[in-house]
Enzyme design. Sequence first.
Site, PDB file in Angstrom:
ATOM      1  N   CYS A 298       0.861  -1.181   0.000  1.00 11.66           N
ATOM      2  CA  CYS A 298       0.000   0.000   0.000  1.00 11.66           C
ATOM      3  C   CYS A 298       0.900   1.234   0.000  1.00 11.66           C
ATOM      4  CB  CYS A 298      -0.912   0.003   1.220  1.00 11.66           C
ATOM      5  SG  CYS A 298      -0.011   0.117   2.793  1.00 11.66           S
TER       6      CYS A 298
ATOM      7  N   HIS B   1       3.494   1.980  11.679  1.00 13.68           N
ATOM      8  CA  HIS B   1       2.353   1.757  12.575  1.00 13.68           C
ATOM      9  C   HIS B   1       2.144   2.901  13.562  1.00 13.68           C
ATOM     10  CE1 HIS B   1       3.860  -2.299  11.402  1.00 13.68           C
ATOM     11  NE2 HIS B   1       2.593  -2.409  11.061  1.00 13.68           N
TER      12      HIS B   1
ATOM     13  N   GLU C 152       0.042  -0.418  16.361  1.00 18.13           N
ATOM     14  CA  GLU C 152      -0.803   0.716  15.985  1.00 18.13           C
ATOM     15  C   GLU C 152      -1.766   1.083  17.121  1.00 18.13           C
ATOM     16  OE1 GLU C 152      -4.373   1.750  12.894  1.00 18.13           O
ATOM     17  OE2 GLU C 152      -2.804   0.397  12.157  1.00 18.13           O
TER      18      GLU C 152
ATOM     19  N   CYS D 191      -8.067   1.376   6.528  1.00 19.68           N
ATOM     20  CA  CYS D 191      -7.245   1.787   5.383  1.00 19.68           C
ATOM     21  C   CYS D 191      -7.875   1.361   4.060  1.00 19.68           C
ATOM     22  CB  CYS D 191      -5.859   1.161   5.568  1.00 19.68           C
ATOM     23  SG  CYS D 191      -4.830   1.127   4.109  1.00 19.68           S
TER      24      CYS D 191
END
Length: 332
Positions: free
Chosen positions: A19, A81, A133, A201
């Site tokens: 990503c 993260h 995260e 996301c």
Amino acid sequence: MTATTGSRRVLLAAPRGYCAGVDRAVIAVEKALEQYGAPIYVRHEIVHNKYVVQTLERKGAVFVERTEEVPEGAIVMFSAHGVAPAVHEEAERGKLATIDATCPLVTKVHKEAIRYANDDFDILLIGHEGHEEVIGTSGEAPDHITLVDGPEDVAKVEVRDPEKVVWLSQTTLSVDETMETVDALKTKFPGLVSPPSDDICYATQNRQLAVKQMGADSDLVIVVGSRNSSNSVRLVEVAKLAGAKDAHLVDYASEIDESWLDGVTTVGVTSGASVPDVLVEEVLEYLAQRGYADVEIVKAAEESITFSLPKELRRDLRAEAAALLEGSRVGR
């Protein structure tokens, strides 16, 4: 869509792999090594992928679990993260120059947490306990955040004012699992506020969507990714829920058990958001050697998002680190 005929086939998910946030973080480490030379210290794995971490280690990156492990006057990078404010304070005390490679989508969740805490909301953070995260986001407003680790956690959640409660989420969760938790929370707290935009996301959603589209047509789904990668683990779960008869997570093609292919006509292949495509190519080669040479692309979405590199890479961090160290010696 591209397809060829044949009794055995591969359904290849698109999009898959890196990503924008992962791409940015990995390039940031490589650029830092190029600009400043080794070692560049990285707090925690820059992304959750064994191959990526080992490749960067060979180039001179040093991965540490705690900020205190980084020598005074060195450069430390924070992973994609994100980290809590306390970690920035630790780096400052350690006279470290820092590069923040936090994914901008994670930073968005951090800012939401700060904003709702300033408005004195109780924040229900949907995520998995212990994930980096979640630790980072929770650290932004520890007195206001309660972790909700799935629908089964909802019954024990307590808030001060049911009319001032908001939910946020870890960005790499399963969309379906998250919304199941949200629905349970809304039943308990009808006044629950949703974040201004979806926290999950875009890449996580797109990869799950592709797997949903190919899952019902697959006898076996192979997900390339590491076991500590939340979004990769979720892809295995999504594949099974979508109707795949079997699904497995592998770091490398060499981890595929040939017995998985017994009686299998269609193999679905995808990869988590922190996986370079070279690892997928190895899986496709492995399958082709065993008769699965026909590849059909299952395209769920187009992705064109890119993020600029951390601003710290435009400065002379070695000089900054040296100045921090010299300042601390003068002050002693």
